[in-house]
Write a protein that holds these residues in place. Structure first.
Motif, PDB file in Angstrom:
ATOM      1  N   ARG A  57       0.819  -1.223   0.000  1.00 46.50           N
ATOM      2  CA  ARG A  57       0.000   0.000   0.000  1.00 46.50           C
ATOM      3  C   ARG A  57       0.849   1.267   0.000  1.00 46.50           C
ATOM      4  NH1 ARG A  57      -2.012   3.985  -0.549  1.00 46.50           N
ATOM      5  NH2 ARG A  57      -3.982   4.864   0.236  1.00 46.50           N
ATOM      6  N   PHE A  58       1.903   1.295   0.800  1.00 45.84           N
ATOM      7  CA  PHE A  58       2.627   2.546   1.013  1.00 45.84           C
ATOM      8  C   PHE A  58       3.988   2.625   0.315  1.00 45.84           C
ATOM      9  CE2 PHE A  58      -0.206   2.150   4.694  1.00 45.84           C
ATOM     10  CZ  PHE A  58      -0.883   3.361   4.587  1.00 45.84           C
ATOM     11  N   ILE A  59       4.469   1.524  -0.204  1.00 44.30           N
ATOM     12  CA  ILE A  59       5.757   1.543  -0.908  1.00 44.30           C
ATOM     13  C   ILE A  59       5.603   1.097  -2.352  1.00 44.30           C
ATOM     14  CG2 ILE A  59       8.104   0.609  -0.970  1.00 44.30           C
ATOM     15  CD1 ILE A  59       8.003   0.361   2.053  1.00 44.30           C
ATOM     16  N   ALA A  60       5.057  -0.114  -2.559  1.00 44.69           N
ATOM     17  CA  ALA A  60       4.961  -0.652  -3.919  1.00 44.69           C
ATOM     18  C   ALA A  60       3.992   0.150  -4.784  1.00 44.69           C
ATOM     19  CB  ALA A  60       4.535  -2.120  -3.870  1.00 44.69           C
ATOM     20  N   ARG A  61       2.841   0.507  -4.234  1.00 45.04           N
ATOM     21  CA  ARG A  61       1.844   1.240  -5.032  1.00 45.04           C
ATOM     22  C   ARG A  61       2.383   2.594  -5.498  1.00 45.04           C
ATOM     23  NH1 ARG A  61      -3.698   1.063  -5.903  1.00 45.04           N
ATOM     24  NH2 ARG A  61      -4.650   3.081  -6.321  1.00 45.04           N
ATOM     25  N   PRO A  62       2.984   3.431  -4.612  1.00 41.84           N
ATOM     26  CA  PRO A  62       3.564   4.690  -5.095  1.00 41.84           C
ATOM     27  C   PRO A  62       4.647   4.472  -6.152  1.00 41.84           C
ATOM     28  CG  PRO A  62       3.321   4.764  -2.717  1.00 41.84           C
ATOM     29  CD  PRO A  62       3.017   3.367  -3.131  1.00 41.84           C
ATOM     30  N   CYS A  63       5.446   3.425  -5.998  1.00 43.37           N
ATOM     31  CA  CYS A  63       6.467   3.129  -7.020  1.00 43.37           C
ATOM     32  C   CYS A  63       5.812   2.795  -8.351  1.00 43.37           C
ATOM     33  CB  CYS A  63       7.350   1.971  -6.564  1.00 43.37           C
ATOM     34  SG  CYS A  63       8.454   2.372  -5.196  1.00 43.37           S
ATOM     35  N   ALA A  64       4.736   2.013  -8.310  1.00 38.94           N
ATOM     36  CA  ALA A  64       4.033   1.642  -9.538  1.00 38.94           C
ATOM     37  C   ALA A  64       3.440   2.874 -10.212  1.00 38.94           C
ATOM     38  CB  ALA A  64       2.939   0.623  -9.221  1.00 38.94           C
ATOM     39  N   LEU A  65       2.826   3.751  -9.425  1.00 41.59           N
ATOM     40  CA  LEU A  65       2.232   4.958  -9.996  1.00 41.59           C
ATOM     41  C   LEU A  65       3.311   5.872 -10.573  1.00 41.59           C
ATOM     42  CD1 LEU A  65      -0.487   5.713  -7.287  1.00 41.59           C
ATOM     43  CD2 LEU A  65      -0.802   4.670  -9.547  1.00 41.59           C
ATOM     44  N   GLU A 246      11.145 -12.173 -10.096  1.00 38.56           N
ATOM     45  CA  GLU A 246      10.260 -11.073  -9.699  1.00 38.56           C
ATOM     46  C   GLU A 246      10.714  -9.751 -10.310  1.00 38.56           C
ATOM     47  OE1 GLU A 246       7.518 -11.726  -8.361  1.00 38.56           O
ATOM     48  OE2 GLU A 246       7.958 -13.806  -7.838  1.00 38.56           O
ATOM     49  N   ALA A 247      12.020  -9.555 -10.462  1.00 37.65           N
ATOM     50  CA  ALA A 247      12.524  -8.335 -11.097  1.00 37.65           C
ATOM     51  C   ALA A 247      12.087  -8.272 -12.562  1.00 37.65           C
ATOM     52  CB  ALA A 247      14.046  -8.276 -10.997  1.00 37.65           C
ATOM     53  N   ALA A 248      12.146  -9.410 -13.257  1.00 37.47           N
ATOM     54  CA  ALA A 248      11.713  -9.451 -14.658  1.00 37.47           C
ATOM     55  C   ALA A 248      10.229  -9.170 -14.783  1.00 37.47           C
ATOM     56  CB  ALA A 248      12.052 -10.818 -15.262  1.00 37.47           C
ATOM     57  N   LYS A 249       9.430  -9.680 -13.860  1.00 29.54           N
ATOM     58  CA  LYS A 249       7.993  -9.427 -13.891  1.00 29.54           C
ATOM     59  C   LYS A 249       7.693  -7.946 -13.689  1.00 29.54           C
ATOM     60  CE  LYS A 249       5.614 -12.435 -11.396  1.00 29.54           C
ATOM     61  NZ  LYS A 249       5.315 -13.369 -10.278  1.00 29.54           N
ATOM     62  N   MET A 250       8.399  -7.318 -12.754  1.00 26.27           N
ATOM     63  CA  MET A 250       8.181  -5.882 -12.529  1.00 26.27           C
ATOM     64  C   MET A 250       8.556  -5.071 -13.767  1.00 26.27           C
ATOM     65  SD  MET A 250       9.245  -5.058  -8.594  1.00 26.27           S
ATOM     66  CE  MET A 250      10.943  -5.560  -8.790  1.00 26.27           C
ATOM     67  N   ALA A 251       9.651  -5.449 -14.433  1.00 21.30           N
ATOM     68  CA  ALA A 251      10.064  -4.738 -15.642  1.00 21.30           C
ATOM     69  C   ALA A 251       9.012  -4.858 -16.733  1.00 21.30           C
ATOM     70  CB  ALA A 251      11.409  -5.281 -16.129  1.00 21.30           C
ATOM     71  N   ASN A 252       8.394  -6.014 -16.826  1.00 16.09           N
ATOM     72  CA  ASN A 252       7.355  -6.214 -17.838  1.00 16.09           C
ATOM     73  C   ASN A 252       6.118  -5.373 -17.520  1.00 16.09           C
ATOM     74  OD1 ASN A 252       5.942  -7.160 -20.019  1.00 16.09           O
ATOM     75  ND2 ASN A 252       6.083  -9.321 -19.461  1.00 16.09           N
ATOM     76  N   TYR A 253       5.722  -5.341 -16.245  1.00 14.85           N
ATOM     77  CA  TYR A 253       4.569  -4.532 -15.857  1.00 14.85           C
ATOM     78  C   TYR A 253       4.807  -3.054 -16.154  1.00 14.85           C
ATOM     79  CZ  TYR A 253       3.144  -8.664 -13.211  1.00 14.85           C
ATOM     80  OH  TYR A 253       2.795  -9.920 -12.841  1.00 14.85           O
ATOM     81  N   ALA A 254       6.071  -2.627 -15.989  1.00 18.37           N
ATOM     82  CA  ALA A 254       6.429  -1.221 -16.230  1.00 18.37           C
ATOM     83  C   ALA A 254       6.678  -0.933 -17.703  1.00 18.37           C
ATOM     84  CB  ALA A 254       7.653  -0.847 -15.405  1.00 18.37           C
ATOM     85  N   LYS A 255       6.477  -1.950 -18.566  1.00 15.70           N
ATOM     86  CA  LYS A 255       6.658  -1.831 -20.011  1.00 15.70           C
ATOM     87  C   LYS A 255       8.116  -1.529 -20.388  1.00 15.70           C
ATOM     88  CE  LYS A 255       1.905  -0.374 -21.017  1.00 15.70           C
ATOM     89  NZ  LYS A 255       1.442  -1.655 -20.593  1.00 15.70           N
ATOM     90  N   CYS A 256       9.047  -2.001 -19.575  1.00 16.50           N
ATOM     91  CA  CYS A 256      10.481  -1.920 -19.897  1.00 16.50           C
ATOM     92  C   CYS A 256      10.866  -3.247 -20.535  1.00 16.50           C
ATOM     93  CB  CYS A 256      11.305  -1.643 -18.648  1.00 16.50           C
ATOM     94  SG  CYS A 256      10.891  -0.111 -17.808  1.00 16.50           S
ATOM     95  N   GLN A 257      10.513  -3.410 -21.819  1.00 14.22           N
ATOM     96  CA  GLN A 257      10.616  -4.707 -22.457  1.00 14.22           C
ATOM     97  C   GLN A 257      12.051  -5.202 -22.571  1.00 14.22           C
ATOM     98  OE1 GLN A 257       7.774  -6.531 -23.244  1.00 14.22           O
ATOM     99  NE2 GLN A 257       9.315  -8.128 -23.328  1.00 14.22           N
ATOM    100  N   ARG A 258      12.981  -4.305 -22.921  1.00 17.41           N
ATOM    101  CA  ARG A 258      14.376  -4.732 -23.053  1.00 17.41           C
ATOM    102  C   ARG A 258      14.930  -5.208 -21.716  1.00 17.41           C
ATOM    103  NH1 ARG A 258      17.394  -0.347 -27.102  1.00 17.41           N
ATOM    104  NH2 ARG A 258      16.131  -0.825 -28.971  1.00 17.41           N
ATOM    105  N   LEU A 259      14.644  -4.451 -20.669  1.00 18.14           N
ATOM    106  CA  LEU A 259      15.097  -4.853 -19.336  1.00 18.14           C
ATOM    107  C   LEU A 259      14.464  -6.173 -18.929  1.00 18.14           C
ATOM    108  CD1 LEU A 259      16.626  -4.265 -16.725  1.00 18.14           C
ATOM    109  CD2 LEU A 259      14.647  -2.917 -15.952  1.00 18.14           C
ATOM    110  N   CYS A 260      13.184  -6.339 -19.235  1.00 14.67           N
ATOM    111  CA  CYS A 260      12.495  -7.597 -18.933  1.00 14.67           C
ATOM    112  C   CYS A 260      13.164  -8.767 -19.651  1.00 14.67           C
ATOM    113  CB  CYS A 260      11.027  -7.502 -19.332  1.00 14.67           C
ATOM    114  SG  CYS A 260      10.117  -9.048 -19.156  1.00 14.67           S
ATOM    115  N   ASN A 261      13.493  -8.567 -20.936  1.00 13.19           N
ATOM    116  CA  ASN A 261      14.142  -9.631 -21.704  1.00 13.19           C
ATOM    117  C   ASN A 261      15.482 -10.024 -21.087  1.00 13.19           C
ATOM    118  OD1 ASN A 261      11.980  -9.517 -23.444  1.00 13.19           O
ATOM    119  ND2 ASN A 261      13.060  -8.384 -25.040  1.00 13.19           N
TER     120      ASN A 261
END
Length: 383
Positions: A57-65, A246-261
């Motif tokens: 709620r207080f760390i991950a959500r603000p980072c996502a936004l 988990e790092a790769a999944k976060m990169a994909n959610y953030a649309k950082c495709q190269r980093l995800c790959n």
């Protein structure tokens, strides 16, 4: 009850020949693992779960936004009382015969009804924001516990020589660091086991449930009969690949495709090398052969090694999925969905609305849509 407890804690099952529970009682000179120590993991699992909620709620959500990840749900299916009733009371996956019957009843074509059910199913999936928060929590925990495990193990002799896991067994003293490592890992996996029923529902739900049960059983078994040294090696080895996943999944959610790959390739290499290479050669070799030579087998030894071999079978299956995803990614030029993806897609253009209903179906439309979410998870669910 006393008879059941006596049967369950039978020394001849849990301990090597000529060793009793009295031999492993704590003294002023030495402290050994005690089964009652594990009771602490239950309230701690609840604490871990509550920490997760606060973290998301207080760390991950603000980072996502901050990364422009929005809590956008999927396109909602057009409200329709007849289809909603079928969806909620009969089936979420209607067969061809039912589709044809609904097509005649509503005067909609079959493909439109299929699209409606697909959109309706997707409405119950969590948003990308929810998935990012879940992955960030797991990434943070795995990174912390893996770092702690490496820092602890590099000071131990059994990291460099696995035979040290069995010398003077089971009279190996329990240290504060080892106790903390075990209780924290057990608490985390207990929280995962129970939160699996509230988290994102994945196609490999049963496999993950088996994985969590096997992991909890291994941690419990190895602690109770003081195989904690080899247990620390197993835990640390498994946490390494989970950090990258988990790092790769976060990169994909953030649309950082190269980093995800890049992260997914690193994850695949670490996963396959550690769980198909290091794990059987280093861990299973020690638990199956070195322990047999130094200590000898006994009933709980067989159970412990059976669980380790079961874990190896799961490693093999997941490695197959990773290789399959990698081959697909090479052909498509990027990491794409795997077979465990929750999102349902089609070549149809889902934004095309269903046709308006005719007068003979008047009154069937209603506000029956639900506040669902699109389920699009990378690497573990969508790569």
């Amino acid at each position: 009850m006393a008879g059941i407890l006596a049967w369950f804690w039978n020394e001849r099952f849990w301990l090597p020949h000529n060793v009793t529970w009295a031999d492993l009682k704590n003294t002023d000179e030495s402290t050994f693992p005690q089964a009652e120590d594990l009771y602490l993991a239950c309230p701690l699992a609840f604490c871990v779960f509550m920490i997760r909620l606060v973290f998301e709620r207080f760390i991950a959500r603000p980072c996502a936004l901050a990364l422009k990840i929005q809590a956008n749900g999927p396109q909602k299916a057009q409200p329709n009382a007849i289809l909603e009733k079928v969806f909620t009371a009969i089936t979420k996956h209607p067969d061809e015969k039912r589709l044809e019957g609904l097509s005649k009843q509503l005067d909609w074509d079959v493909r439109t009804i299929q699209r409606w059910f697909r959109q309706r199913r997707n409405q119950e999936k969590p948003s990308t924001l929810t998935r990012f928060c879940e992955s960030m929590w797991r990434f943070t925990f795995y990174l912390y516990i893996f770092t702690y495990g490496v820092r602890y193990l590099k000071k131990t002799p059994w990291l460099w020589n696995t035979r040290e896991c069995w010398y003077n067994y089971p009279y190996q003293a329990l240290t504060v660091d080892l106790h903390y490592y075990y209780i924290l890992e057990l608490s985390f996996y207990l929280s995962l086991l129970f939160s699996q029923f509230t988290d994102i529902r994945r196609k490999d739900f049963l496999l993950m449930f088996m994985h969590h049960v096997a992991t909890i059983s291994l941690i419990t078994f190895s602690y109770v009969n003081n195989m904690a040294r080899v247990g620390t090696l197993v835990m640390c080895l498994h946490d390494a690949a989970d950090v990258l996943l988990e790092a790769a999944k976060m990169a994909n959610y953030a649309k950082c495709q190269r980093l995800c790959n890049v992260l997914f390739i690193m994850f695949g290499l670490v996963f396959i090398s550690s769980r198909l290479g290091i794990y059987p050669v280093w861990i299973l070799n020690s638990t199956l052969f070195e322990s047999w030579e130094i200590v000898g087998p006994y009933p709980s030894w067989w159970v412990f090694n059976t669980l380790l071999v079961l874990l190896q079978a799961l490693h093999t299956f997941w490695s197959y999925l990773i290789v399959k995803i990698a081959c697909r990614a090479i052909s498509r030029g990027k990491v794409s969905k795997d077979d465990r993806s929750d999102i349902e897609s089609s070549s149809d253009e889902d934004e095309v609305p269903p046709p308006a209903q005719k007068n003979h179906t008047n009154g069937t439309n209603g506000a029956h849509g639900t506040n669902g979410y699109l389920s699009t998870s990378p690497c573990h669910d969508e790569h």
